[in-house]
Design a protein around this motif. Structure first.
Motif, PDB file in Angstrom:
ATOM      1  N   VAL A 175       9.398   6.077  -3.088  1.00  0.00           N
ATOM      2  CA  VAL A 175       8.727   7.167  -3.796  1.00  0.00           C
ATOM      3  C   VAL A 175       7.975   8.001  -2.765  1.00  0.00           C
ATOM      4  N   ILE A 176       8.375   9.245  -2.622  1.00  0.00           N
ATOM      5  CA  ILE A 176       7.806  10.133  -1.607  1.00  0.00           C
ATOM      6  C   ILE A 176       7.430  11.461  -2.256  1.00  0.00           C
ATOM      7  N   TYR A 177       6.282  11.964  -1.871  1.00  0.00           N
ATOM      8  CA  TYR A 177       5.831  13.267  -2.334  1.00  0.00           C
ATOM      9  C   TYR A 177       5.450  14.121  -1.129  1.00  0.00           C
ATOM     10  N   TYR A 181       0.814  -1.213   0.000  1.00  0.00           N
ATOM     11  CA  TYR A 181       0.000   0.000   0.000  1.00  0.00           C
ATOM     12  C   TYR A 181       0.849   1.265   0.000  1.00  0.00           C
ATOM     13  N   THR A 182       0.439   2.206  -0.849  1.00  0.00           N
ATOM     14  CA  THR A 182       0.923   3.572  -0.697  1.00  0.00           C
ATOM     15  C   THR A 182       0.183   4.185   0.495  1.00  0.00           C
ATOM     16  N   VAL A 193      -0.902  16.202   2.110  1.00  0.00           N
ATOM     17  CA  VAL A 193       0.287  16.613   2.863  1.00  0.00           C
ATOM     18  C   VAL A 193       1.520  15.867   2.366  1.00  0.00           C
ATOM     19  N   ALA A 194       1.431  14.536   2.342  1.00  0.00           N
ATOM     20  CA  ALA A 194       2.581  13.729   1.928  1.00  0.00           C
ATOM     21  C   ALA A 194       2.123  12.317   1.632  1.00  0.00           C
ATOM     22  N   SER A 195       2.923  11.596   0.842  1.00  0.00           N
ATOM     23  CA  SER A 195       2.644  10.183   0.596  1.00  0.00           C
ATOM     24  C   SER A 195       3.954   9.434   0.423  1.00  0.00           C
ATOM     25  N   ILE A 196       3.878   8.123   0.648  1.00  0.00           N
ATOM     26  CA  ILE A 196       5.059   7.277   0.566  1.00  0.00           C
ATOM     27  C   ILE A 196       4.648   5.933  -0.019  1.00  0.00           C
ATOM     28  N   SER A 197       5.418   5.439  -0.958  1.00  0.00           N
ATOM     29  CA  SER A 197       5.096   4.174  -1.607  1.00  0.00           C
ATOM     30  C   SER A 197       5.362   3.010  -0.661  1.00  0.00           C
TER      31      SER A 197
END
Length: 124
Positions: free
Chosen positions: A57-59, A32-33, A48-52
């Motif tokens: 992979v981070i945004y 899950y991301t 706000v943010a996400s992580i693979s």
């Protein structure tokens, strides 16, 4: 059905730090991301943010970049949001979100599972 439980919110002064945690159950966590969103009163829910799943992979949203750090520990089914240099405008309910596979979108509807939210209040 993925279950997500957040913790770590609170009331702090501007410039302080907080760390939010989100623990997932009923899922293969590493598939899950994971993301964090927030919603202030009268405003729409925002990314706000996400992580693979692999963590590679981070945004980040532009207004938290350099202050917030998202991370995850797959062995503990937990993601984190370290928030430093908090500002009053960071005040919101923060939500943990999960979506299967690699999600590159920052839209809330790209994430199918949500936590109940945790309040973060930053006083000036």
């Amino acid at each position: 059905q993925v279950q997500l439980v957040e913790s770590g919110g609170g009331l702090v002064q501007a410039g302080a730090s907080l760390r939010l945690s989100c623990t997932a159950s009923r899922c293969t966590f590493s598939s899950y991301t994971m993301g964090w969103f927030r919603q202030a009163p009268g405003k729409e829910r925002e990314f706000v943010a996400s992580i693979s799943g692999s963590g590679r992979v981070i945004y980040y949203a532009d207004d938290v970049k350099g202050r917030f750090t998202i991370s995850r520990e797959n062995a503990k089914n937990t993601e984190y949001l370290q928030m430093n240099s908090l500002k009053p405008e960071d005040t919101a309910v923060y939500y943990c979100a999960a979506g299967v596979g690699l999600i590159t979108s920052r839209q809330p509807n790209s994430f199918r599972s949500w936590g109940q939210g945790t309040q973060v209040t930053v006083s000036s």
